[in-house]
Design a protein around this motif. Structure first.
Motif, short mmCIF file in Angstrom:
data_model
loop_
_atom_site.label_atom_id
_atom_site.label_comp_id
_atom_site.label_asym_id
_atom_site.label_seq_id
_atom_site.Cartn_x
_atom_site.Cartn_y
_atom_site.Cartn_z
N ALA A 127 -2.92 -5.95 -1.00
CA ALA A 127 -2.79 -4.83 -0.35
C ALA A 127 -1.85 -5.09 0.86
CB ALA A 127 -3.63 -3.95 0.05
N ASN A 177 -5.46 -7.31 -6.11
CA ASN A 177 -5.03 -6.50 -5.04
C ASN A 177 -4.51 -7.48 -4.10
OD1 ASN A 177 -4.55 -4.52 -3.52
ND2 ASN A 177 -6.54 -3.89 -3.18
N GLN A 198 3.71 0.34 -2.27
CA GLN A 198 2.95 -0.28 -3.37
C GLN A 198 3.88 -0.83 -4.42
OE1 GLN A 198 -0.45 1.10 -5.92
NE2 GLN A 198 -1.42 0.13 -4.13
N GLN A 232 0.81 -1.18 -0.18
CA GLN A 232 -0.16 -0.15 0.19
C GLN A 232 0.77 1.41 0.06
OE1 GLN A 232 -3.23 -0.09 2.75
NE2 GLN A 232 -2.53 -2.25 3.36
#
Length: 277
Positions: free
Chosen positions: A103, A101, A71, A67
């Motif tokens: 994350a 995703n 990221q 994140q």
């Protein structure tokens, strides 16, 4: 011409004999030979094999790991990625975007998973069933548990992604990794925090390690050991249970040995002679 006619006569006679032998006229015999039997439609079964080239021809899927400023976008071929049931479901749900995703996942561990999917191993690679390459990136002594945690994170992702062979490999690498008491505590904390309570494959060796060595190791990391027991009561209970099991087995062996000696001891024979008689 006589010879030619005789040759014709011989061939005709031979044809007639063939017809007589089969019970069919010559033209009928030829037709019978040409008649389809059905066997000519049967072709040998050829097993389809997925080649590495097939994987490389598959679409590219993007994995968004981490994140914020941390990221990172990784790319992988869909054919290789979908060997994982978890990723297969994610790709199906992603549709045309082909983006997944991740994350909350660790970048290094995710990279190791992809490396395994492409190469059937990840760094540091195995060099035998009981050995692997030396990892120069791990500090020595490893008081932070860097080496153990690296493989533990891969194990955790492998379990989640449905890759049992990778989970088994990561666990094998854990057993081949050297660490210190402080590093072992860091590893134990990760295991009891990130794995399920019924995952005895990775939890039981951790508890067994501390149950058999805690009398020595807790003096090297006593404060961390105490915090670990308070933070994860299940860890303290698992260790205590193993210690008590060992104590009980020792007591049973001691009792068996004592009982065996008592039964094996010869009783003093009582003489039939009365003293003074």
């Amino acid at each position: 011409m006589a010879d030619t006619i005789e040759g014709v006569d011989v061939e005709v006679a031979a044809d007639e004999e063939m017809g007589d032998a089969t019970g069919l006229e010559p033209t009928e015999a030829v037709a019978a030979e040409d008649e389809a039997t059905g066997l000519e439609d049967i072709e040998p079964e050829v097993l389809e094999r997925t080649t590495f080239l097939d994987y490389l021809r598959s679409p590219i899927v993007q994995l968004i790991v981490g994140q914020g400023a941390e990221q990172t976008v990784l790319s992988a071929h869909q054919g290789l990625l979908t060997q994982s049931p978890w990723f297969a479901a994610q790709v199906e749900g992603a549709g045309a975007t082909r983006s997944i995703n991740l994350a909350n996942d660790d970048l290094q561990a995710t990279s190791s998973v992809l490396e395994y999917l492409y190469k059937s191993d990840y760094f540091p690679p195995m060099t035998g069933s009981q050995s692997m390459d030396y990892d120069t990136t791990v500090p020595q002594p490893d008081n932070e548990g860097v080496g153990l945690l690296r493989h533990a994170r891969v194990y955790s992702l492998a379990q989640r992604f449905g890759l049992p062979a990778l989970a088994s490999m990561a666990h094998r690498k854990i057993t081949l990794t050297q660490s210190t008491a402080h590093g072992e505590i860091a590893y134990a904390r990760f295991v009891y925090k990130e794995t399920s309570a019924d995952d005895t494959t990775i939890r039981k060796p951790v508890a067994h390690f501390w149950a058999t060595r805690s009398h020595v190791l807790r003096h090297e990391a006593e404060a961390e050991f105490k915090r670990m027991c308070l933070e994860f009561p299940q860890f303290g209970y698992d260790v205590l249970s193993l210690v008590l099991d060992q104590q009980e087995k020792r007591s049973q062996r001691a009792e068996a040995a004592s009982s065996g000696n008592a039964l094996g001891r010869k009783r003093q024979r009582i003489s039939g002679v009365v003293p003074g008689g």
